[in-house]
Design a protein around this motif. Structure first.
Motif, mmCIF file in Angstrom:
data_model
loop_
_atom_site.group_PDB
_atom_site.id
_atom_site.type_symbol
_atom_site.label_atom_id
_atom_site.label_comp_id
_atom_site.label_asym_id
_atom_site.label_seq_id
_atom_site.Cartn_x
_atom_site.Cartn_y
_atom_site.Cartn_z
ATOM 1 N N TYR A 223 0.833 -1.198 0.000
ATOM 2 C CA TYR A 223 0.000 0.000 0.000
ATOM 3 C C TYR A 223 0.870 1.251 0.000
ATOM 4 C CZ TYR A 223 -4.200 -2.709 1.004
ATOM 5 O OH TYR A 223 -5.249 -3.584 0.932
ATOM 6 N N GLU B 117 -2.868 -0.534 -8.390
ATOM 7 C CA GLU B 117 -4.310 -0.710 -8.326
ATOM 8 C C GLU B 117 -4.914 0.435 -7.526
ATOM 9 O OE1 GLU B 117 -6.657 -4.669 -7.985
ATOM 10 O OE2 GLU B 117 -6.499 -3.870 -5.945
ATOM 11 N N ASP C 193 -8.211 1.613 -5.819
ATOM 12 C CA ASP C 193 -9.501 1.132 -5.332
ATOM 13 C C ASP C 193 -10.432 2.341 -5.238
ATOM 14 O OD1 ASP C 193 -11.642 -0.080 -4.124
ATOM 15 O OD2 ASP C 193 -10.470 -1.084 -2.572
ATOM 16 N N LYS D 67 -13.840 4.210 -4.699
ATOM 17 C CA LYS D 67 -15.093 4.023 -3.978
ATOM 18 C C LYS D 67 -16.258 4.715 -4.685
ATOM 19 C CE LYS D 67 -17.297 4.798 0.529
ATOM 20 N NZ LYS D 67 -17.774 3.399 0.631
ATOM 21 N N LYS E 17 -14.931 0.312 -8.349
ATOM 22 C CA LYS E 17 -14.074 -0.546 -9.155
ATOM 23 C C LYS E 17 -12.629 -0.406 -8.728
ATOM 24 C CE LYS E 17 -16.777 -0.684 -13.430
ATOM 25 N NZ LYS E 17 -17.023 -2.132 -13.385
ATOM 26 N N LYS E 18 -11.832 -1.407 -9.078
ATOM 27 C CA LYS E 18 -10.394 -1.361 -8.862
ATOM 28 C C LYS E 18 -9.729 -1.185 -10.215
ATOM 29 C CE LYS E 18 -10.385 -3.961 -4.552
ATOM 30 N NZ LYS E 18 -9.825 -5.097 -3.794
ATOM 31 N N THR F 198 0.674 -3.893 -6.922
ATOM 32 C CA THR F 198 0.148 -5.248 -6.818
ATOM 33 C C THR F 198 0.683 -6.134 -7.926
ATOM 34 O OG1 THR F 198 -1.917 -6.540 -6.698
ATOM 35 C CG2 THR F 198 -1.881 -4.695 -8.225
ATOM 36 N N GLY G 82 -4.692 -9.093 -7.926
ATOM 37 C CA GLY G 82 -5.755 -8.138 -8.195
ATOM 38 C C GLY G 82 -7.104 -8.819 -8.275
ATOM 39 N N SER H 250 -9.545 -7.447 -9.839
ATOM 40 C CA SER H 250 -10.160 -7.000 -11.080
ATOM 41 C C SER H 250 -9.092 -6.648 -12.088
ATOM 42 C CB SER H 250 -11.048 -5.774 -10.809
ATOM 43 O OG SER H 250 -11.486 -5.209 -12.022
#
Length: 240
Positions: A10, A85, A87, A89, A132-133, A189, A194, A196
């Motif tokens: 992260y 990636e 993320d 919201k 979506k990611k 990542t 992942g 997605s």
């Protein structure tokens, strides 16, 4: 440096919580524009909101608003991963640009930042869609210098990423006004990790949609695009 596992690291969010002090605005106001951006870390939440107002009237159709990381000494080694990636919201359906830098220069005598190569990726999905990611493969990051694509750029140094930015811009007059993008995390990542592999809308500056403008002659189209690139290069001259 953020904590890492074998599959994920992260940069922001997750085990590296969002903090407002890690971000600062870099808007077209440095060139006399009126756009404004903010990055708000919601209390008691793992979500950060990139939001503001994109003004395109002050500078005659051009404009940008962005947030970038503040520390010039921070380094991310993400060389063991396949991509990033995001993320997402919640969003407003507008196009956004994600940017990485692996090189920063000392400020010039007038206090302005000196330009270096930026690695960019544009993405968009409809407002009504579920969260979506967004996966960004390294090969999909486009090198630019002062707003123009740089074909001879050295490869991105994934062992020494120095800056992360989020940008909202007009894309040659196709969008303006208030904007808002809520992000849960940004992470490096591996593809196998992942959830997605979704491919977002990727803006092609050489292929405007019919809804943006209808061209009667190829010469007119080329002239418009040249003017748009020149405007954005001028605006980005001291910040990107």
């Amino acid at each position: 440096m953020a904590k890492a596992s074998s599959e994920l690291i992260y940069l922001f969010g997750g085990d590296s919580p969002w903090q407002s002090r890690d971000w600062t605005s870099s808007d077209d106001r440095v060139r006399g524009g009126a756009s404004k951006s903010h990055l708000t870390c919601l209390p008691f939440s793992s979500v950060a909101v990139f939001h503001g107002h994109l003004d395109t009237k002050t500078l005659g159709g051009a404009g940008f608003a962005s947030q970038r990381t503040t520390s010039e000494n921070r380094l991310w080694d993400i060389s063991h991963y396949d991509g990033l990636e995001l993320d997402i919201k919640e969003t407003d359906g507008k196009r956004y640009t994600f940017i990485l830098k692996d090189r920063l220069l000392p400020k010039s005598p007038n206090g302005r930042e000196q330009s270096t190569v930026s690695w960019e990726y544009d993405f968009q999905y409809p407002e009504a869609d579920e969260a979506k990611k967004v996966f960004i493969a390294w090969k999909d990051l486009k090198p630019t210098y002062r707003g123009r694509e740089k074909q001879d750029a050295e490869p991105l140094d994934l062992k020494r990423v120095r800056r992360v930015s989020l940008m909202m811009r007009s894309f040659f007059g196709s969008q303006e006004g208030d904007f808002s993008l809520s992000i849960t995390s940004i992470a490096a990542t591996k593809i196998s990790a992942g959830s997605s592999s979704w491919s977002p809308y990727r803006h092609d500056p050489d292929a405007l949609e019919e809804k943006d403008v209808t061209w009667n002659k190829g010469e007119r189209r080329q002239s418009f695009m040249a003017q748009g690139r020149a405007w954005f290069a001028w605006l980005c001259d001291i910040v990107y």
